[in-house]
Enzyme design. Structure first.
Site, PDB file in Angstrom:
ATOM      1  N   SER A  24       0.841  -1.197   0.000  1.00 50.94           N
ATOM      2  CA  SER A  24       0.000   0.000   0.000  1.00 50.94           C
ATOM      3  C   SER A  24       0.873   1.242   0.000  1.00 50.94           C
ATOM      4  O   SER A  24       1.997   1.229   0.540  1.00 50.94           O
ATOM      5  CB  SER A  24      -0.839  -0.033   1.278  1.00 50.94           C
ATOM      6  OG  SER A  24      -1.428   1.216   1.523  1.00 50.94           O
ATOM      7  N   TYR A  72      -1.859  -0.858  11.026  1.00 49.89           N
ATOM      8  CA  TYR A  72      -2.155  -1.443   9.713  1.00 49.89           C
ATOM      9  C   TYR A  72      -0.978  -1.196   8.760  1.00 49.89           C
ATOM     10  O   TYR A  72      -0.470  -2.122   8.116  1.00 49.89           O
ATOM     11  CB  TYR A  72      -3.445  -0.837   9.117  1.00 49.89           C
ATOM     12  CG  TYR A  72      -3.563  -1.118   7.638  1.00 49.89           C
ATOM     13  CD1 TYR A  72      -3.842  -2.397   7.171  1.00 49.89           C
ATOM     14  CD2 TYR A  72      -3.351  -0.104   6.684  1.00 49.89           C
ATOM     15  CE1 TYR A  72      -3.913  -2.671   5.809  1.00 49.89           C
ATOM     16  CE2 TYR A  72      -3.421  -0.371   5.320  1.00 49.89           C
ATOM     17  CZ  TYR A  72      -3.698  -1.654   4.900  1.00 49.89           C
ATOM     18  OH  TYR A  72      -3.752  -1.922   3.542  1.00 49.89           O
ATOM     19  N   LYS A  86       2.028  -3.821   6.757  1.00 44.80           N
ATOM     20  CA  LYS A  86       2.466  -3.832   5.346  1.00 44.80           C
ATOM     21  C   LYS A  86       3.991  -3.666   5.277  1.00 44.80           C
ATOM     22  O   LYS A  86       4.674  -4.345   4.513  1.00 44.80           O
ATOM     23  CB  LYS A  86       1.772  -2.726   4.555  1.00 44.80           C
ATOM     24  CG  LYS A  86       0.279  -2.900   4.409  1.00 44.80           C
ATOM     25  CD  LYS A  86      -0.063  -4.117   3.545  1.00 44.80           C
ATOM     26  CE  LYS A  86      -1.549  -4.372   3.457  1.00 44.80           C
ATOM     27  NZ  LYS A  86      -1.895  -5.659   2.872  1.00 44.80           N
TER      28      LYS A  86
HETATM   29  P1  NAD Z   1     -11.118  -6.751   1.330  1.00 49.83           P
HETATM   30  O1  NAD Z   1     -11.319  -6.740   2.796  1.00 49.83           O
HETATM   31  O2  NAD Z   1     -12.294  -6.502   0.462  1.00 49.83           O
HETATM   32  O3  NAD Z   1     -10.433  -8.127   0.877  1.00 49.83           O
HETATM   33  C1  NAD Z   1      -9.560  -8.842   1.700  1.00 49.83           C
HETATM   34  C2  NAD Z   1     -10.050 -10.284   1.738  1.00 49.83           C
HETATM   35  O4  NAD Z   1      -9.176 -11.048   2.565  1.00 49.83           O
HETATM   36  C3  NAD Z   1     -11.458 -10.419   2.310  1.00 49.83           C
HETATM   37  O5  NAD Z   1     -12.251 -11.178   1.424  1.00 49.83           O
HETATM   38  C4  NAD Z   1     -11.243 -11.162   3.642  1.00 49.83           C
HETATM   39  O6  NAD Z   1     -12.344 -12.000   3.945  1.00 49.83           O
HETATM   40  C5  NAD Z   1      -9.959 -11.919   3.369  1.00 49.83           C
HETATM   41  N1  NAD Z   1      -9.155 -12.231   4.567  1.00 49.83           N
HETATM   42  C6  NAD Z   1      -8.731 -11.391   5.534  1.00 49.83           C
HETATM   43  N2  NAD Z   1      -8.027 -12.056   6.464  1.00 49.83           N
HETATM   44  C7  NAD Z   1      -7.975 -13.351   6.058  1.00 49.83           C
HETATM   45  C8  NAD Z   1      -7.402 -14.527   6.614  1.00 49.83           C
HETATM   46  N3  NAD Z   1      -6.745 -14.512   7.774  1.00 49.83           N
HETATM   47  N4  NAD Z   1      -7.522 -15.685   5.926  1.00 49.83           N
HETATM   48  C9  NAD Z   1      -8.203 -15.737   4.756  1.00 49.83           C
HETATM   49  N5  NAD Z   1      -8.794 -14.653   4.207  1.00 49.83           N
HETATM   50  C10 NAD Z   1      -8.682 -13.464   4.856  1.00 49.83           C
HETATM   51  O7  NAD Z   1      -9.957  -5.689   1.007  1.00 49.83           O
HETATM   52  P2  NAD Z   1      -9.427  -5.152  -0.387  1.00 49.83           P
HETATM   53  O8  NAD Z   1      -9.736  -3.707  -0.461  1.00 49.83           O
HETATM   54  O9  NAD Z   1      -9.831  -6.038  -1.480  1.00 49.83           O
HETATM   55  O10 NAD Z   1      -7.866  -5.276  -0.131  1.00 49.83           O
HETATM   56  C11 NAD Z   1      -7.101  -6.387  -0.558  1.00 49.83           C
HETATM   57  C12 NAD Z   1      -5.674  -6.198  -0.096  1.00 49.83           C
HETATM   58  O11 NAD Z   1      -5.163  -4.973  -0.626  1.00 49.83           O
HETATM   59  C13 NAD Z   1      -5.504  -6.102   1.421  1.00 49.83           C
HETATM   60  O12 NAD Z   1      -4.331  -6.783   1.782  1.00 49.83           O
HETATM   61  C14 NAD Z   1      -5.367  -4.616   1.669  1.00 49.83           C
HETATM   62  O13 NAD Z   1      -4.614  -4.345   2.814  1.00 49.83           O
HETATM   63  C15 NAD Z   1      -4.625  -4.180   0.419  1.00 49.83           C
HETATM   64  N6  NAD Z   1      -4.831  -2.763   0.096  1.00 49.83           N
HETATM   65  C16 NAD Z   1      -6.115  -2.271   0.007  1.00 49.83           C
HETATM   66  C17 NAD Z   1      -6.312  -0.924  -0.274  1.00 49.83           C
HETATM   67  C18 NAD Z   1      -7.700  -0.346  -0.314  1.00 49.83           C
HETATM   68  O14 NAD Z   1      -7.845   0.852  -0.119  1.00 49.83           O
HETATM   69  N7  NAD Z   1      -8.734  -1.125  -0.594  1.00 49.83           N
HETATM   70  C19 NAD Z   1      -5.210  -0.084  -0.485  1.00 49.83           C
HETATM   71  C20 NAD Z   1      -3.929  -0.629  -0.406  1.00 49.83           C
HETATM   72  C21 NAD Z   1      -3.749  -1.974  -0.110  1.00 49.83           C
HETATM   73  C1  WQD Z   2      -9.229   9.916   1.180  1.00 53.53           C
HETATM   74  C2  WQD Z   2      -9.394  11.413   1.437  1.00 53.53           C
HETATM   75  C3  WQD Z   2      -9.658  11.960   3.756  1.00 53.53           C
HETATM   76  C4  WQD Z   2     -13.528   9.963   4.251  1.00 53.53           C
HETATM   77  C5  WQD Z   2      -6.760   4.870   3.365  1.00 53.53           C
HETATM   78  C6  WQD Z   2      -5.699   4.156   4.164  1.00 53.53           C
HETATM   79  C7  WQD Z   2      -4.632   3.618   3.257  1.00 53.53           C
HETATM   80  C8  WQD Z   2      -5.233   2.804   2.101  1.00 53.53           C
HETATM   81  C9  WQD Z   2      -6.401   3.467   1.449  1.00 53.53           C
HETATM   82  C10 WQD Z   2      -5.065   0.476   2.489  1.00 53.53           C
HETATM   83  C11 WQD Z   2      -8.607  11.912   2.644  1.00 53.53           C
HETATM   84  C12 WQD Z   2     -10.913  12.309   2.981  1.00 53.53           C
HETATM   85  C13 WQD Z   2     -12.350  10.467   3.734  1.00 53.53           C
HETATM   86  C14 WQD Z   2     -14.535  10.871   4.651  1.00 53.53           C
HETATM   87  C15 WQD Z   2     -13.133  12.694   3.943  1.00 53.53           C
HETATM   88  N1  WQD Z   2      -5.733   1.540   2.539  1.00 53.53           N
HETATM   89  N2  WQD Z   2     -12.156  11.806   3.576  1.00 53.53           N
HETATM   90  N3  WQD Z   2     -14.289  12.207   4.471  1.00 53.53           N
HETATM   91  O1  WQD Z   2      -6.875   7.943   3.979  1.00 53.53           O
HETATM   92  O2  WQD Z   2      -5.972   8.156   1.628  1.00 53.53           O
HETATM   93  O3  WQD Z   2      -6.160   5.941   2.657  1.00 53.53           O
HETATM   94  O4  WQD Z   2      -7.328   3.950   2.417  1.00 53.53           O
HETATM   95  O5  WQD Z   2      -3.893   0.321   2.350  1.00 53.53           O
HETATM   96  O6  WQD Z   2      -3.782   2.869   4.049  1.00 53.53           O
HETATM   97  O7  WQD Z   2      -5.125   5.050   5.079  1.00 53.53           O
HETATM   98  O8  WQD Z   2      -8.209   7.090   1.991  1.00 53.53           O
HETATM   99  O9  WQD Z   2     -10.566   7.143   1.332  1.00 53.53           O
HETATM  100  O10 WQD Z   2      -9.988   7.197   3.789  1.00 53.53           O
HETATM  101  O11 WQD Z   2      -9.503   9.198   2.368  1.00 53.53           O
HETATM  102  O12 WQD Z   2     -12.959  13.920   3.821  1.00 53.53           O
HETATM  103  O13 WQD Z   2     -15.598  10.481   5.139  1.00 53.53           O
HETATM  104  O14 WQD Z   2     -10.772  11.677   1.723  1.00 53.53           O
HETATM  105  O15 WQD Z   2      -9.400  12.926   4.745  1.00 53.53           O
HETATM  106  O16 WQD Z   2      -8.173  13.216   2.348  1.00 53.53           O
HETATM  107  P1  WQD Z   2      -6.754   7.393   2.640  1.00 53.53           P
HETATM  108  P2  WQD Z   2      -9.645   7.587   2.394  1.00 53.53           P
END
Ligand code: NAD
Ligand code: WQD
Length: 337
Positions: free
Chosen positions: A123, A147, A151
């Site tokens: 991430s 969190y 990562k």
């Molecule tokens: P999500 O929660 O929709 O998907 C994650 C999946 O992993 C879920 O289906 C959950 O049931 C499964 N899971 C969690 N723990 C588990 C375990 N111990 N064993 C088996 N399954 C398990 O999230 P997402 O948005 O699809 O994210 C996928 C990956 O990408 C995550 O690792 C997340 O940290 C990373 N990521 C997400 C974002 C974002 O903003 N969505 C940003 C950067 C990185």
């Molecule tokens: C985006 C912008 C908020 C909600 C997070 C995690 C990051 C990654 C993605 C997994 C910011 C603003 C948000 C609201 C708002 N996840 N905001 N009102 O914070 O960039 O990233 O999700 O890896 O680790 O930190 O994403 O969508 O929460 O926020 O004003 O109700 O929207 O302040 O500027 P963020 P976000």
């Protein structure tokens, strides 16, 4: 055969469709702690094929061994993990156990079965509070919450694994802010409870599940004072995983790659774009800054093009149109509760 951990989740489900389109065979492993069987049924509907699914936990060796005994797994895309920043502050041990320990067990089982190719969901959070933007892969790494630290630790663990055994092929994909949904409107992001992230909050406000959006701060050093992020369409992101698999055999060393568009949009830019796409008004109030938020975070995505031949193709309008289609067709998501 590709093993997709967390394949029932938001990014995983979209990636499964891209894998299918690219001709990969895959199996999904998920404990459904943050997803539902319904998302799998929808993916099967889109691709017109049954998907082998194993319900299990990555922390459980036997659950994983069962999959490796049944299928010849050559590579793993590892999405499984918990991702809520606030929850990770409340329950750090749970996050370290699920994300870090889970990845350790997964790698142990992979090693046992001589499967040494992994694409890991990292991430942009690993850049902490970046000193400047756009962010390049060689910027200093840090974390501002448990969190993010999971990562960071997992990245380090995977780097150590490569140091001890150069046969491992490891790609760390650092996602920026995934939004949008598949064009069919059948699958999309389905957060549990009140959304933490901006896009689902906006779209739930548009269907009147939420009264108004709180904009966290309007006094940042950005073009309109609200926070700036690099929103990336989830289908572009999914395609990045296909490119990673296409290139994984030829990589040397552990590859860290930003997956972003390189464009920074503010909260107000997103509200306006969503209003245009949905033809709905998004009521909002300016609220205090959210603890831990940074002013600006957007990628320099040029390395992804250089090493993977990947670049994002979808713009902000398409992101909002597709998020809106999913939200309006499924106001209660997959209705898992
Ligand atoms: P999500 O929660 O929709 O998907 C994650 C999946 O992993 C879920 O289906 C959950 O049931 C499964 N899971 C969690 N723990 C588990 C375990 N111990 N064993 C088996 N399954 C398990 O999230 P997402 O948005 O699809 O994210 C996928 C990956 O990408 C995550 O690792 C997340 O940290 C990373 N990521 C997400 C974002 C974002 O903003 N969505 C940003 C950067 C990185
Ligand atoms: C985006 C912008 C908020 C909600 C997070 C995690 C990051 C990654 C993605 C997994 C910011 C603003 C948000 C609201 C708002 N996840 N905001 N009102 O914070 O960039 O990233 O999700 O890896 O680790 O930190 O994403 O969508 O929460 O926020 O004003 O109700 O929207 O302040 O500027 P963020 P976000």
């Amino acid at each position: 055969m590709v093993l997709v951990t967390g394949g029932a989740g938001y990014i995983g489900s979209h990636t499964c469709i891209s894998l299918h389109e690219a001709g990969f065979d895959f199996v999904i492993f998920d404990n459904l702690c943050n997803s539902s069987q319904e998302s799998l049924a929808r993916v099967e509907k889109i691709i017109g094929k049954k998907i082998p699914f194993y319900r299990g936990d990555i922390r459980n060796k036997q659950d994983l061994q069962n999959v490796f005994d049944t299928h010849k797994i050559d590579s793993v895309i590892h999405f499984a993990g918990l991702k809520a920043v606030g929850e990770s502050v409340e329950q750090p041990l749970h996050y370290y156990d699920n994300n870090v320990n889970g990845t350790l067990v997964l790698c142990q089982v992979m090693q046992e079965y001589n499967c040494k190719k992994i694409v890991f969901s990292s991430s942009a959070t690993v850049y902490g509070d970046p000193h400047t933007t756009p962010i390049k892969e060689d910027f200093p790494l840090s974390a501002t919450n448990p969190y993010g630290r999971t990562k960071l630790f997992i990245e380090e663990i995977l780097r150590d694994l490569y140091i001890c055994d150069n046969e491992w092929k490891i790609i760390l994909l650092r996602y920026f802010n995934p939004v949008g949904a598949h064009k069919s409107g059948l699958i999309g992001e389905d957060p549990n409870g009140i959304p933490n992230n901006l896009m689902p909050f906006i779209s739930q406000t548009a269907v009147q599940k939420r009264e108004f959006l709180n904009i966290f701060g309007d006094d940042y050093d950005t073009h309109d004072g609200t926070g700036v992020r690099d929103y990336i369409h989830v289908v572009d992101l999914a395609q990045g995983h296909v490119k990673a698999l296409h290139n994984i055999d030829k990589i040397q060393n552990v590859l860290s790659v930003n997956l972003g568009t390189g464009n920074g949009y503010s909260v107000l830019d997103m509200v306006r774009a969503f209003e245009k796409a949905s033809n709905k008004k998004i009521p909002y109030k300016i609220a205090p800054r959210r603890t831990g938020d940074v002013a600006k975070c957007f990628a320099d995505p040029s390395y992804a093009f250089e090493v993977l031949g990947w670049r994002a193709e979808k713009g902000i309008d398409e992101m909002c149109e597709d998020s809106w289609r999913w939200q309006s067709q499924n106001p209660n998501g997959y209705s898992r509760d």
